[in-house]
Each structure stands twice: as structure tokens, then as C-alpha cells.
Design a protein around this motif. Structure first.
Motif, mmCIF file in Angstrom:
data_model
loop_
_atom_site.group_PDB
_atom_site.id
_atom_site.type_symbol
_atom_site.label_atom_id
_atom_site.label_comp_id
_atom_site.label_asym_id
_atom_site.label_seq_id
_atom_site.Cartn_x
_atom_site.Cartn_y
_atom_site.Cartn_z
ATOM 1 N N CYS B 94 -24.690 11.580 5.234
ATOM 2 C CA CYS B 94 -25.078 12.934 5.645
ATOM 3 C C CYS B 94 -24.219 13.982 4.940
ATOM 4 O O CYS B 94 -24.634 15.134 4.790
ATOM 5 N N ARG B 97 -25.919 14.310 1.531
ATOM 6 C CA ARG B 97 -27.155 15.100 1.628
ATOM 7 C C ARG B 97 -26.844 16.579 1.830
ATOM 8 O O ARG B 97 -27.493 17.453 1.262
ATOM 9 N N ALA B 98 -25.824 16.863 2.627
ATOM 10 C CA ALA B 98 -25.453 18.266 2.842
ATOM 11 C C ALA B 98 -24.935 18.875 1.538
ATOM 12 O O ALA B 98 -25.240 20.022 1.211
ATOM 13 N N GLU B 101 -27.771 19.848 -0.652
ATOM 14 C CA GLU B 101 -28.336 21.133 -0.215
ATOM 15 C C GLU B 101 -27.465 22.296 -0.683
ATOM 16 O O GLU B 101 -27.965 23.318 -1.140
ATOM 17 N N VAL B 321 -29.282 18.346 7.955
ATOM 18 C CA VAL B 321 -29.219 16.926 7.631
ATOM 19 C C VAL B 321 -28.949 16.067 8.869
ATOM 20 O O VAL B 321 -28.830 14.847 8.770
ATOM 21 N N CYS B 323 -26.252 15.905 10.869
ATOM 22 C CA CYS B 323 -24.938 15.244 10.899
ATOM 23 C C CYS B 323 -24.281 15.330 12.267
ATOM 24 O O CYS B 323 -23.359 14.580 12.564
ATOM 25 N N GLY B 356 -31.569 17.030 1.099
ATOM 26 C CA GLY B 356 -30.707 16.023 0.499
ATOM 27 C C GLY B 356 -31.449 14.924 -0.234
ATOM 28 O O GLY B 356 -30.840 14.032 -0.789
#
Lengths: 140, 381
Positions: B94, B97-98, B101, B321, B323, B356
Motif C-alpha cells: 500500500c 501504491r500510494a 499516486e 489505497v 492503507c 497505484g
């Protein structure tokens, strides 16, 4: 709900829909007084939070109206407005704000008659739907 | 097909073998530093740490169930301008993925980093982690992995994996250059390293790793873990929706909110330097409060709470995402990640966007097409 008079907040763009509203007036078209027009330079500047705030303050419906695709004075503001509308229509119904309370229309500067008709139709539709529940709830 | 290698765990100790793996990375000329979760001297806290000295990697503990912050915010700090050296960043899925972004939002870059992503078994909320770890800090990670890999979500009869982690289906590090795998592995004996990109492959080769196939049961293990979490996620969404499906219920759900905005500060993808909610726009005059209270008979103080949360949904849910740091940061234990991910699943579906997933996909509100979404426009007469 006989005597329910909805409050509709309308964000209208300076170049098309506001001009259409003006034309409706000068052509003596009548439409219900439930709508409060807020003139913005472009629908592309209507931040989602304006619409969210309107609903939380108890607006029964919100209209965003601008130039037809391809006619935007700023080239593409209305396309951005359409994406934001898509976003809000994915968010607000989840919290119980009926999707029918949020509308996007394209009304060109010469469409005074259509502007008046749009408002009339919207008022009668919202009257049928009833008041926005958030109006009386302490949700700010 | 990605190159994979199996690294042996010396003395049946994952942490020591990871340490020697990271030490060999720091031995490479082009790697200036490693940023990885590291056990701090006090023992029961784990924090991202930037290490340059190969002799100081022993306490790196990426699998510890501690998740004090989403490290994407740190990676963005390290990469917003050239740092003058390459850094290996060890991240959870996560966090990767962040970061993807944030790169798309021009808040960081991929240029000077090599992402070493880990198979993520999950984490506890901060307070729960402390409870779990203080019993025996040294063995806590091993104890956690043993339990979680055999399907447990509750530990010591009192602490649960965080809701965000239990509902997370992105457990393998997509987007990493190098992936460190533990699912489907006998972690007492070995862990998996796979090169997922060219950058990862270059480092893989430099490290002199031997190419070996991943064990066959890995895919199967991941699939069955994902299936359990998918089910939890769907139930969580359903439960959250039933608690927030009217404006009044939503207000009740958020009633503990004190407008501290910790959730926004902790959110890795909420990147505005100055959030509109702390500007003068919301610095209301005293008479305004009285006027609102008079009009409605009463108003909740502080004001603008529901307004703030729905606006955050509009501004950031497309990049969410999941998280769970929002929940982690809430002083009043409002189940924010449940609400945020339930809403985000709808907005992301509306734009067929998955935060992400790829650097190439533009954030939905940054682009438009001339011909799209006709269904949101009223056309009459």
C-alpha cells in the motif's frame, strides 16, 4: 407534501446558462422562484465542496448548468464539471442523498425557453421527491 | 517472466538473513542508502530509517506488524528533488501504491529509488502493536508471521489485525522493482526475491543471486489468503454502508470527530500543502455560529465535520489505497478506513480506476474526454 416548496441551488455559468436565464427574463418566460442562481464564470470552477455544502445546508436539489460540449468559453471547463458530477453521483447517493437531487445540464445562451422549462421540470420533480433529509438534521 | 531466487534463512532466522541481504545491497557502489522499517533501540517500536552504514542494518524488520505511518510520504520527501544518490526503499504494497499516486500528482519521483516491496502479512493499529510487541520485542515479528501465515487474525486473545489489513487484497508488492516474498514459503528456511522490473533485474544480477523457481504452492497460498480477505472486505463494506446510508446516520457515525484533521495528515495521498479546511474560509466569525444556531435551533460544535469528511471523499477517494492510516491516526477511534474504502470502491469503479495500478493511468480528475459519461447529463427536449 402539498405545500413543500423546494430550494434549488443552481450554479450557472456566466457565458451560457446565466445568459439563458437572463434571456428567459427579458422574453417574459416565467419559472418558479424556488431556484437560487449562483453565477460562476464556468462550471469548471464548481468545486465538489460547493455542492456538498449546499446539500448539507439543506438544499433540496443542486443544478449545475453550463455551455454545451464544445462551446465552453474556456475551451473545456464543462468537461471537467462533467467528471466531477460523475464523482459526486458516485459519492452522495451512498449517504442517502438521492441522485435525482443533483443535475447537470447544458443550456446555451440562446436557450431562454429551455432554461425556464428545465427549472419548471426540476421543481415539480423535486416536489414529488420531498425534502432533503439533511435539512433538519444537525449535520454540518 | 520475472527472475526469482530463493535466499536461505541462516539459523532459521528470517531477520538475520534479511539483514545480510540488505547489507549486500549497501555493498553495491550505486546504492547510497536503504530506507526500511527498523526496530528502534527501545525495542518495541519500528520506524522507517535511512541507513548508509552496512554495519547498521541488523535491526531492519520490514515484516514487523507495525505500521506507524504510510512511508509513501517519506519517499516523496526523498524524491521530490534529486538526492544525489540511489536509495533502496523497503515498502509495503500500500506504500508503493500510494507512492505511485504521489508521483502522478507530481509529489515525488521513481528516478533515484529502487523499490524493494514486501509480501505484506498486515499490521496492527499503533496501540495494538505496542501491546503485542512489548511482551517480547525480539520474537514478536516471528510470532506474528507464524500466526498470520497460518490464517490467524487475532493474537494473544486481544489484538486483531487492523481492519484495513484484514480487508486488503493487495498483499503482493505490485509496482516494486524487487519483491521480497514470504507467502507460500517455508520462512524458517528461505524467502523469495524476484526482480519485477529492469531496475530490479540489474540489482538482482549485481547481488549475484542465483536464479531459482518460486515454489509452486505460492500462487495457491496467495489466492486463498486473498479470498479470505475479499470476503471480509465485502462484509465490512456492507456493514459500513448500512451504518452510513442517510445523512443522519453518517453524522452519527462521525459524531466523535473533533476536527483535528489527523486523518488528513496521516493520509499518504492527501498532498495539499495547505488544506482548504484550515484556511480562512473556515475561520468563521463568531456571529456566524450564532446565526447558524439560531436558524437551525442548534448546531454541533465544532462545525463542518461531515462537510470535511465528504469533501475529502470527493478530493481524495479516487487515490485512496486503503492503507488505514486514517483510522490509525484518529484519537477517537472512528472507523474511518471502513468508510473511506467503502466510498472509494464506488468512486474508483465509476472511473474504472485503481490507484497505484500503473504510472501511466492518469488520475481521473486530471483528464477528460470529449465524449463520455453522457449518463450524468440531463438532456431534454
Amino acid at each position: 407534501m402539498e405545500d413543500f416548496e423546494p430550494t434549488i441551488i443552481a450554479f450557472v455559468c456566466n457565458w451560457c446558462t446565466y445568459t439563458a436565464a437572463d434571456l428567459a427574463g427579458t422574453s417574459r418566460q416565467s419559472y418558479p422562484t424556488n431556484v437560487r442562481l449562483i453565477r460562476v464564470m464556468c462550471t469548471g470552477m464548481v468545486d465538489p465542496k460547493y455542492i456538498i455544502k449546499a446539500f448539507l445546508e439543506g438544499a433540496d436539489a443542486v443544478l449545475v448548468s453550463g455551455c454545451h460540449p464544445g462551446d465552453c468559453h474556456y475551451i473545456n471547463g464543462n468537461y471537467k464539471a462533467r467528471r466531477r458530477m460523475k464523482l459526486l453521483k458516485a459519492i452522495l447517493p451512498q449517504y442517502g442523498f438521492d441522485e435525482k437531487r443533483l443535475k447537470l445540464t447544458w443550456i446555451g445562451a440562446s436557450d431562454g425557453i429551455q432554461f425556464a422549462r428545465t427549472i419548471r421540470d426540476m421543481v415539480s420533480e423535486i416536489k414529488e421527491l420531498g425534502p432533503n433529509e439533511a435539512k433538519h438534521a444537525a449535520v454540518v | 517472466m520475472a527472475k526469482t531466487s530463493l535466499c536461505d534463512a541462516a539459523d532459521q532466522n528470517l531477520q538475520t538473513s534479511l539483514a545480510s541481504f540488505f547489507r549486500s545491497m549497501l555493498g553495491q557502489d550505486e546504492i547510497s542508502a536503504i530506507m526500511a522499517p527498523m526496530r528502534l533501540p527501545a525495542g518495541d517500536m519500528v520506524m522507517q530509517t535511512l541507513v548508509t552504514n552496512p554495519e547498521q542494518v541488523d535491526q531492519i524488520d520490514p515484516f514487523a506488524p507495525a505500521f506507524p505511518m504510510n512511508a509513501a510520504r517519506l519517499v516523496s520527501r526523498l524524491t521530490k528533488r534529486p538526492a544525489g544518490g540511489k536509495v533502496v526503499v523497503v515498502l509495503r504494497p500500500c506504500e508503493i501504491r500510494a507512492h505511485i499516486e504521489l508521483v502522478k500528482l507530481k509529489q515525488g519521483s521513481m528516478e533515484d529509488i529502487v523499490i524493494a516491496g514486501i509480501d505484506c502479512a498486515g499490521s496492527f493499529k499503533n496501540t495494538d502493536y505496542k501491546k503485542f510487541a512489548e511482551k517480547d520485542p525480539e520474537t514478536s515479528t516471528a510470532r506474528f508471521l507464524k500466526g498470520v501465515l497460518s490464517g490467524e487474525t487475532r493474537f494473544d486473545g486481544e489484538v486483531d489485525l487492523s481492519a484495513a489489513c484484514r480487508a486488503c487484497t493487495h498483499m503482493v508488492p505490485n509496482g516494486a522493482d524487487l519483491a521480497i516474498g514470504i507467502f507460500g514459503m517455508d520462512i524458517d528456511r528461505q524467502f523469495l526475491v524476484s526482480a519485477e522490473t529492469e531496475k530490479g533485474e540489474a540489482l538482482f544480477d549485481k547481488l549475484g543471486l542465483k536464479e531459482q523457481d518460486a515454489p509452486g504452492k505460492r500462487e495457491e497460498t496467495i489466492e486463498s489468503l486473498v479470498a479470505v480477505r475479499e470476503k471480509f472486505k465485502n462484509e465490512m463494506f456492507e456493514d459500513t454502508r448500512s451504518k452510513t446510508d442517510t445523512p443522519e446516520k453518517l453524522a452519527a457515525y462521525l459524531s466523535g470527530c473533533i476536527n483535528c484533521y489527523n486523518c488528513r495528515v496521516a493520509c499518504p495521498v492527501c498532498y495539499c500543502r495547505e488544506c482548504v479546511f484550515v484556511t480562512d474560509v473556515f475561520d468563521h466569525d463568531p456571529y456566524q455560529y450564532l446565526r447558524w444556531a439560531r436558524r437551525k435551533g442548534k448546531i454541533r460544535m465544532p462545525t463542518d465535520t461531515v462537510f470535511y469528511h465528504i469533501t475529502r471523499m470527493a478530493h481524495m477517494s479516487l487515490a485512496c489505497v486503503g492503507c488505514g492510516q486514517c483510522s490509525n491516526a484518529c484519537p477517537n477511534d472512528i472507523p474511518l478506513v471502513e468508510l473511506f474504502t467503502a466510498t472509494a470502491s464506488q468512486t474508483q469503479a465509476a472511473f474504472e480506476y485503481e490507484p497505484g495500478r500503473s504510472l501511466e493511468e492518469e488520475p481521473p480528475l486530471a483528464v477528460f474526454k470529449e465524449d463520455e459519461f453522457a449518463e450524468v447529463v440531463e438532456v431534454k427536449h
